[in-house]
Design an enzyme around this catalytic site. Sequence first.
Site, PDB file in Angstrom:
ATOM      1  CG  ASN A   1      26.773  60.506  42.684  1.00 48.48           C
ATOM      2  OD1 ASN A   1      27.140  59.444  42.213  1.00 48.48           O
ATOM      3  ND2 ASN A   1      26.865  60.703  43.903  1.00 48.48           N
TER       4      ASN A   1
ATOM      5  CD  GLU B   1      31.090  51.318  37.481  1.00 46.47           C
ATOM      6  OE1 GLU B   1      30.877  52.555  37.921  1.00 46.47           O
ATOM      7  OE2 GLU B   1      32.479  51.240  37.713  1.00 46.47           O
TER       8      GLU B   1
ATOM      9  CG  HIS C   1      36.309  46.642  40.037  1.00 44.65           C
ATOM     10  ND1 HIS C   1      35.294  46.394  41.261  1.00 44.65           N
ATOM     11  CD2 HIS C   1      36.434  44.928  40.493  1.00 44.65           C
ATOM     12  CE1 HIS C   1      35.403  45.322  42.210  1.00 44.65           C
ATOM     13  NE2 HIS C   1      35.781  44.326  41.140  1.00 44.65           N
ATOM     14  CD  GLU C   2      36.348  50.838  38.740  1.00 41.93           C
ATOM     15  OE1 GLU C   2      36.277  51.053  39.724  1.00 41.93           O
ATOM     16  OE2 GLU C   2      37.789  51.018  38.552  1.00 41.93           O
TER      17      GLU C   2
ATOM     18  CD  GLU D   1      41.394  53.006  41.104  1.00 42.61           C
ATOM     19  OE1 GLU D   1      42.522  53.185  39.829  1.00 42.61           O
ATOM     20  OE2 GLU D   1      40.821  51.698  41.277  1.00 42.61           O
TER      21      GLU D   1
ATOM     22  CG  HIS E   1      43.008  47.373  45.669  1.00 42.94           C
ATOM     23  ND1 HIS E   1      42.546  49.094  46.198  1.00 42.94           N
ATOM     24  CD2 HIS E   1      42.364  47.657  44.218  1.00 42.94           C
ATOM     25  CE1 HIS E   1      41.882  49.369  45.045  1.00 42.94           C
ATOM     26  NE2 HIS E   1      41.810  48.766  44.323  1.00 42.94           N
TER      27      HIS E   1
ATOM     28  CD  GLU F   1      30.953  49.759  43.486  1.00 43.39           C
ATOM     29  OE1 GLU F   1      30.807  49.946  42.722  1.00 43.39           O
ATOM     30  OE2 GLU F   1      30.704  48.331  43.618  1.00 43.39           O
TER      31      GLU F   1
ATOM     32  CD  GLU G   1      33.443  48.146  39.487  1.00 37.73           C
ATOM     33  OE1 GLU G   1      32.603  48.726  40.126  1.00 37.73           O
ATOM     34  OE2 GLU G   1      34.033  48.473  38.814  1.00 37.73           O
TER      35      GLU G   1
END
Length: 707
Positions: free
Chosen positions: A198, A177, A486-487, A418, A416, A511, A505
Site C-alpha cells: 500500500n 520493495e 534506505h530507498e 530522512e 538518521h 517493516e 535497504e
Amino acid sequence: MRIWVSIVLLSISFFSCQNESQLVLTSSSPNTNVEVDFNVNQEGKPFYLVKFKNKVVVDTSYLGFEFKDIPSLEKNFKVKNTTTQSFNETWQMPWGEQLDVVNNYNELKIELEETSQLNRKLNIVFKVYDDGIGFRYEFPEQNKFEGDVLIKEEHTEFNLTEDYKTFWIPGDWDIYEHLYSTTKLSEIDAKSYIPKTNLAQSYIPENAVNTPVTMVGKDGLHLSFHEASLIDYSGMTLKVDTENFNLKSNLVGSENRAYKVKQSLPFNTPWRTIQITDNAPELIASNLIVNLNEPNKLGDVSWFTPMKYTGVWWEMHLGKSTWDYGMEMVDGKWADTGKAHGKHGATTENVKRFIDFSAKNDIKGVLVEGWNTGWERWIGFEDREGVFDFVTTYPDYDLDEVTSYAKEKGVEIIMHHETSAATQTYEKQQDTAYALMQKYGMHAVKSGYVGKIIPKGEYHHGQYMVNQYNNAAIKAASYEVAVNAHEPIKATGLRRTYPNIISREGLRGQEFNAWSGDGGNPPEHLPIVAFTRMLAGPIDFTPGIFNIKFDEYRKDNQVNTTLAQQLALYVVIYSPVQMAADLVEHYEANPKPLQFIRDVGVDWKESIVLNGEVGDYVTIARQERETDNWFVGSITDENARTITLNFDFLEEGQTYDALIYKDGEKAHWDNNPLDIKIEELQINKNSNLTIKLAEGGGFAISLIKTK
C-alpha cells in the site's frame, strides 16, 4: 596481499553459431570452466557468447548503443587490436563476510573501430572468473564525438538457451520493495505487475526486471545477472523477451531529458555481470561483484566499527509512537498543532532507555529516528522541499544530553537523515549535518529517500540519483561518517572502493510485516532474498522481532517466521550493522533467546554456505574475526525440513560450547511462532547434528571456543 599479472596468448578458433562461421576471440576462466567468445558478424555488429563446462549458456548476444542526435554505435565495426592478461591478487576487506578475498581472472580487451566514415572507437573488456564474467564498454578519448555523449539506450543482450526458473522483481524505476515472483522466464509479466503493497509509487515502463535476477536451469545450472561499479550512469533493468528467452538492457530514464545517460569522454560503463555456478551455495560465496570494483580509495576506515544496534524505529511502524512531534487530527484533517501530542518516539527519556538496554547487552549502537524537525510535512506534500532540518531537534530531544549519556555508557548514537527524496534540500545541508555528527562522535548515518524524487521527473534509479547516493557517501567519508542508505540505488560492490558505504535497504524489509495490507513478507521471501538481493551486497533488514504477533498494536499483521528464524537471520542475512529491531520490553521478557543476539558477531573472518536451494532454504556458517568463534544460521520457507550438519569447518583439536536455538516440536510460523527450544552441547570438528526446521522456521547456533 599477493598480486601477479602476466600477458597470455590470445586464443583464436572457429565456431559455428546461428549459421555464421566466424573467427573468434576467446578467453577462459582460470579453471577453464567459463569461456567467453567474441567477434563481429558480416555487418560488423559485435557479439559475444558464454559457455560453462563446454555448454553454451549465453548464445550469440549483440552489443551497442543508441544516442541522441547522432547515429547509433552498433555495427560497421572491425577489430583493431586485442590484448589479454591474467591477474591474481588477494586483498583484504576492512570489514565484511570474510577477511581475505581472492581476485583471479583472465582478461580480454577488444579495441573496435568503425569502418564507416564516422570512424568512432569503442573498447569492450571482458574479465572471466571461475564463477562468472563481467564486461564493460570503454569510450576512449577521441575527436569523433563532439561534446558530451548522450546515451538514449544501451543495447546489451543476454540471449539465453533455456526457459529458466526465474526469481524476479519488476523493473521498477523507483523502488525495489517488491515481493519476488517465481516463474519460468517465458512467464515473466512485469509490465502488468500490480504492487502488493500500500505504499508503492511504482513506474514500470517495460516488461523488465530489476537486478540481481537469479535463474535455475533444469540441469542445476545457476545464473544471476547484475551490474558492478555503478558510477555516474543510470541503473540497468533487463527487458524480457519471453518468446525468445532474451534479456536486453533497459536503462532507467528521466522525464526531464530525451536521453538516459550524459557522459564526457573518456568514460567506462558499469560492468555487466553474470554469475555462473552449478549449485546455489556458490552463488552466495561468489565475490564477483566486489572484485569488479576498484580498490579502497579511502584508506584507513577504522573509525567505523561493525556493530549491532537498537533504536527508535519499530515502535513507529507498530504505531506505539510517531516520528513527528505535533501532528493531530483537527476537523478531520492532519494539522501541525505546534504542541507535543504525547506519542513522539524520539524523546530524551525514551532514547536513554534504549541506551541503557544496549549497554547492558553489549550492543554498541542506538538509532534515533524522528529526532529532527520536519516530520509533520515529510511525505505526500508537494511543497516538502526545504521541510527537513538536519541539525535542529524537536523540543523534547536534547542532543547534548543524549550523546553525553551514550558516551558514558559506551554506546554510539546512529544518526538518521530522512530526505523525503527532496535531494536539493539535503545537498545544501549535508556539510552542516555531517559536521554535527563529527562534533558528537557519530560515525554512522541511516539515510532515507522515501517518496517521489524532487526535482520532479527524476527516478530513484536514474543517473541523477545514482550520483546523489554516491556523492553523499563520498562526502560523508571526509567527515568519518559511514552510510546505510534506505530507498537506495542497488548495491554494486562500491563498498570495496568506498568502504564507508556499509549497508543499504533495497528490498521489502521487516517493516512490511508491521503494516502491509497484504499480510507482510511470506515465509519464502528471505530464502529467495539470500540468493538474489544479497548477491549485490549487505542488507539492513532489521531482524530480531520477538513479539511475532503484536496483536496489542496491529491485529491484522505479524512477522511470518518463527522466533528461531529471527535469530538465524543475524547469520544468514549479512550486514556489518545489524539491528536488534524489537522493543526493549519484548527483549527483557525473553532473556534466553536474547542471549544469541548478545553473542552473535557482525564482522567475519570467513563465511561458508553449508547448503541451500534458491527460494527454499539456506544454511550459513560465519567465523567472527575478533574471537574466532563460529555462528550458524539456517532458514526455510513455508515447508518444514530436516537439515544435517557436519562441523568439519571447525578448528582441528578445538572444542566449542554450542548453544542451539531451534524450533520447538509444535513450532509454526503462523500457528505457534514462539515455540523455541534451546540446547547446550559440546561440538568439535568431527561432530554431526540433525535439526528439524518448522514451517517458516530456522535455527541459530553459537559455537564459543572452550578455554
